[in-house]
Design a protein around this motif. Structure first.
Motif, mmCIF file in Angstrom:
data_model
loop_
_atom_site.group_PDB
_atom_site.id
_atom_site.type_symbol
_atom_site.label_atom_id
_atom_site.label_comp_id
_atom_site.label_asym_id
_atom_site.label_seq_id
_atom_site.Cartn_x
_atom_site.Cartn_y
_atom_site.Cartn_z
ATOM 1 N N ALA A 116 8.972 24.926 -32.418
ATOM 2 C CA ALA A 116 9.178 25.806 -33.660
ATOM 3 C C ALA A 116 8.853 24.943 -35.084
ATOM 4 C CB ALA A 116 10.489 26.199 -33.835
ATOM 5 N N ALA A 117 9.273 23.584 -34.870
ATOM 6 C CA ALA A 117 8.469 22.846 -36.101
ATOM 7 C C ALA A 117 7.050 22.475 -35.998
ATOM 8 C CB ALA A 117 9.177 21.451 -35.798
ATOM 9 N N ARG A 118 6.668 22.650 -34.794
ATOM 10 C CA ARG A 118 5.087 22.295 -34.801
ATOM 11 C C ARG A 118 4.362 23.528 -35.123
ATOM 12 N NH1 ARG A 118 1.325 23.227 -31.023
ATOM 13 N NH2 ARG A 118 2.514 24.166 -29.525
ATOM 14 N N LEU A 119 4.972 24.595 -34.916
ATOM 15 C CA LEU A 119 4.309 26.044 -35.093
ATOM 16 C C LEU A 119 4.681 26.450 -36.691
ATOM 17 C CD1 LEU A 119 4.580 27.779 -31.877
ATOM 18 C CD2 LEU A 119 2.793 26.825 -32.754
ATOM 19 N N GLU A 120 5.517 25.798 -37.369
ATOM 20 C CA GLU A 120 6.244 26.229 -38.655
ATOM 21 C C GLU A 120 6.917 27.339 -38.551
ATOM 22 O OE1 GLU A 120 3.615 25.004 -42.001
ATOM 23 O OE2 GLU A 120 2.273 24.290 -40.681
ATOM 24 N N VAL A 121 7.747 27.617 -37.721
ATOM 25 C CA VAL A 121 8.701 28.687 -37.442
ATOM 26 C C VAL A 121 9.638 28.637 -38.701
ATOM 27 C CG1 VAL A 121 10.130 30.176 -35.865
ATOM 28 C CG2 VAL A 121 7.787 29.127 -35.282
ATOM 29 N N ARG A 122 10.104 29.875 -39.284
ATOM 30 C CA ARG A 122 11.198 29.826 -40.206
ATOM 31 C C ARG A 122 12.650 30.304 -39.548
ATOM 32 N NH1 ARG A 122 13.304 27.581 -44.653
ATOM 33 N NH2 ARG A 122 13.938 29.319 -45.942
ATOM 34 N N CYS A 123 12.673 31.127 -38.548
ATOM 35 C CA CYS A 123 13.742 31.762 -38.180
ATOM 36 C C CYS A 123 13.751 32.035 -36.620
ATOM 37 C CB CYS A 123 14.208 32.896 -38.762
ATOM 38 S SG CYS A 123 15.706 33.661 -38.229
ATOM 39 N N VAL A 124 14.692 31.371 -35.875
ATOM 40 C CA VAL A 124 14.753 31.831 -34.385
ATOM 41 C C VAL A 124 16.190 32.296 -34.081
ATOM 42 C CG1 VAL A 124 12.834 29.986 -33.942
ATOM 43 C CG2 VAL A 124 15.286 29.513 -33.728
ATOM 44 N N ARG A 125 16.021 33.015 -32.770
ATOM 45 C CA ARG A 125 17.250 33.393 -32.185
ATOM 46 C C ARG A 125 17.674 32.653 -30.851
ATOM 47 N NH1 ARG A 125 17.541 39.205 -29.316
ATOM 48 N NH2 ARG A 125 15.882 38.216 -28.164
ATOM 49 N N VAL A 126 18.798 32.085 -31.011
ATOM 50 C CA VAL A 126 19.450 31.027 -29.727
ATOM 51 C C VAL A 126 20.360 32.017 -29.194
ATOM 52 C CG1 VAL A 126 20.352 29.269 -29.022
ATOM 53 C CG2 VAL A 126 18.679 29.195 -30.741
ATOM 54 N N THR A 127 20.171 32.480 -27.802
ATOM 55 C CA THR A 127 21.135 33.297 -27.059
ATOM 56 C C THR A 127 21.916 32.117 -26.144
ATOM 57 O OG1 THR A 127 19.539 35.364 -27.046
ATOM 58 C CG2 THR A 127 21.551 35.259 -25.448
ATOM 59 N N HIS A 128 23.195 32.219 -26.669
ATOM 60 C CA HIS A 128 23.952 31.262 -25.849
ATOM 61 C C HIS A 128 25.057 31.866 -24.969
ATOM 62 C CE1 HIS A 128 26.729 32.656 -29.076
ATOM 63 N NE2 HIS A 128 26.040 32.237 -29.981
ATOM 64 N N GLY A 166 22.148 40.861 -29.791
ATOM 65 C CA GLY A 166 23.172 39.787 -29.052
ATOM 66 C C GLY A 166 24.629 39.618 -29.391
ATOM 67 N N GLY A 167 24.491 40.173 -30.741
ATOM 68 C CA GLY A 167 25.940 39.946 -31.257
ATOM 69 C C GLY A 167 26.560 38.540 -31.293
ATOM 70 N N THR A 168 27.795 38.557 -30.862
ATOM 71 C CA THR A 168 28.310 37.295 -30.990
ATOM 72 C C THR A 168 27.840 36.174 -29.657
ATOM 73 O OG1 THR A 168 30.450 38.224 -29.812
ATOM 74 C CG2 THR A 168 30.448 37.901 -32.133
ATOM 75 N N GLY A 169 27.068 36.740 -28.936
ATOM 76 C CA GLY A 169 26.611 36.227 -27.878
ATOM 77 C C GLY A 169 25.092 35.313 -28.240
ATOM 78 N N ALA A 170 24.867 35.494 -29.402
ATOM 79 C CA ALA A 170 23.528 34.654 -29.963
ATOM 80 C C ALA A 170 23.596 34.558 -31.325
ATOM 81 C CB ALA A 170 22.375 35.622 -29.686
ATOM 82 N N VAL A 171 22.740 33.454 -31.983
ATOM 83 C CA VAL A 171 22.701 33.500 -33.282
ATOM 84 C C VAL A 171 21.245 33.442 -33.977
ATOM 85 C CG1 VAL A 171 24.821 31.891 -33.537
ATOM 86 C CG2 VAL A 171 22.879 30.715 -32.733
ATOM 87 N N TYR A 172 21.152 33.596 -34.969
ATOM 88 C CA TYR A 172 19.952 33.642 -35.867
ATOM 89 C C TYR A 172 20.219 32.131 -36.349
ATOM 90 C CZ TYR A 172 19.866 38.727 -36.097
ATOM 91 O OH TYR A 172 19.824 40.026 -36.032
ATOM 92 N N VAL A 173 18.868 31.432 -36.215
ATOM 93 C CA VAL A 173 18.924 29.918 -36.736
ATOM 94 C C VAL A 173 17.843 29.860 -37.949
ATOM 95 C CG1 VAL A 173 18.773 27.592 -36.287
ATOM 96 C CG2 VAL A 173 19.829 29.277 -34.751
ATOM 97 N N LEU A 174 18.200 29.643 -39.180
ATOM 98 C CA LEU A 174 17.379 29.464 -40.419
ATOM 99 C C LEU A 174 16.902 28.073 -40.078
ATOM 100 C CD1 LEU A 174 16.083 30.806 -42.696
ATOM 101 C CD2 LEU A 174 17.820 29.867 -43.932
#
Length: 185
Positions: A116-128, A166-174
């Motif tokens: 994500a850093a290499r591609l200069e991505v601003r926001c991702v989703r992590v499904t936990h 994904g609700g509480t099963g995932a997070v948006y990450v800035l």
């Protein structure tokens, strides 16, 4: 009459071998209990100093399956976090850590943030996931992700996703964008 019954029984049982065990053979191979105990013990032993690229497990913040997650680094604008929480900042990448071991999840998450850093991505989703555990304990991957994201220098903030993502099963990450050499802005 009693003798007749006995003689009939003994006559019918001629040639039959006595079974000396009280367990039935189900055809399934038995697991070696010592081997299982040894594997469990080795899996549970993690040196307290184990770190992979700065993500530590010395202290893990336990969270429940339905707990909403939210965290922002000092200096991140509240308006930006409100937009993130509302799903108004579109995520440009997503990773699913369901069913992974803690070590594998940590490795995949770190590699994902590098990309994500290499591609200069601003926001991702992590499904936990929420992982309702059979032993009644808190969700393992969700708790670790909650802790790791707070430690990662590239993470500015995170919040649980909208139900459609994904609700509480995932997070948006800035994420903090790295300014690449040779880029005009």
């Amino acid at each position: 009459m009693q003798d007749d019954d006995n003689s009939v029984f003994l006559n019918e049982m001629r040639g039959v071998k006595r079974i000396h065990t009280d367990r039935a053979d189900t055809g399934k191979q038995r697991d070696d209990r010592q081997q299982i105990a040894s594997r469990r013990q080795h899996a549970a032993i993690l040196p307290a100093t184990v770190k992979v690229d700065g993500l530590s497990d010395q202290f893990v913040i336990d969270v429940a399956a339905e707990d909403a997650l939210y965290w922002a680094r000092d200096g991140v604008q509240e308006a930006q976090m409100r937009k993130l929480k509302a799903g108004q900042i579109s995520f440009e990448g997503s990773i699913d850590l369901h069913g992974m071991t803690v070590e594998k999840a940590r490795q995949y998450l770190w590699e994902f943030f590098d990309e994500a850093a290499r591609l200069e991505v601003r926001c991702v989703r992590v499904t936990h996931g929420k992982a309702a555990r059979k032993d009644g304990r808190r969700p393992l991957i969700k708790s670790h992700v909650n802790t790791w994201l707070r430690q990662h220098q590239q993470v500015l903030g995170f919040t649980s996703c909208a139900p459609k993502h994904g609700g509480t099963g995932a997070v948006y990450v800035l994420l903090r964008r790295q300014m690449m050499d040779g880029r005009d802005e």
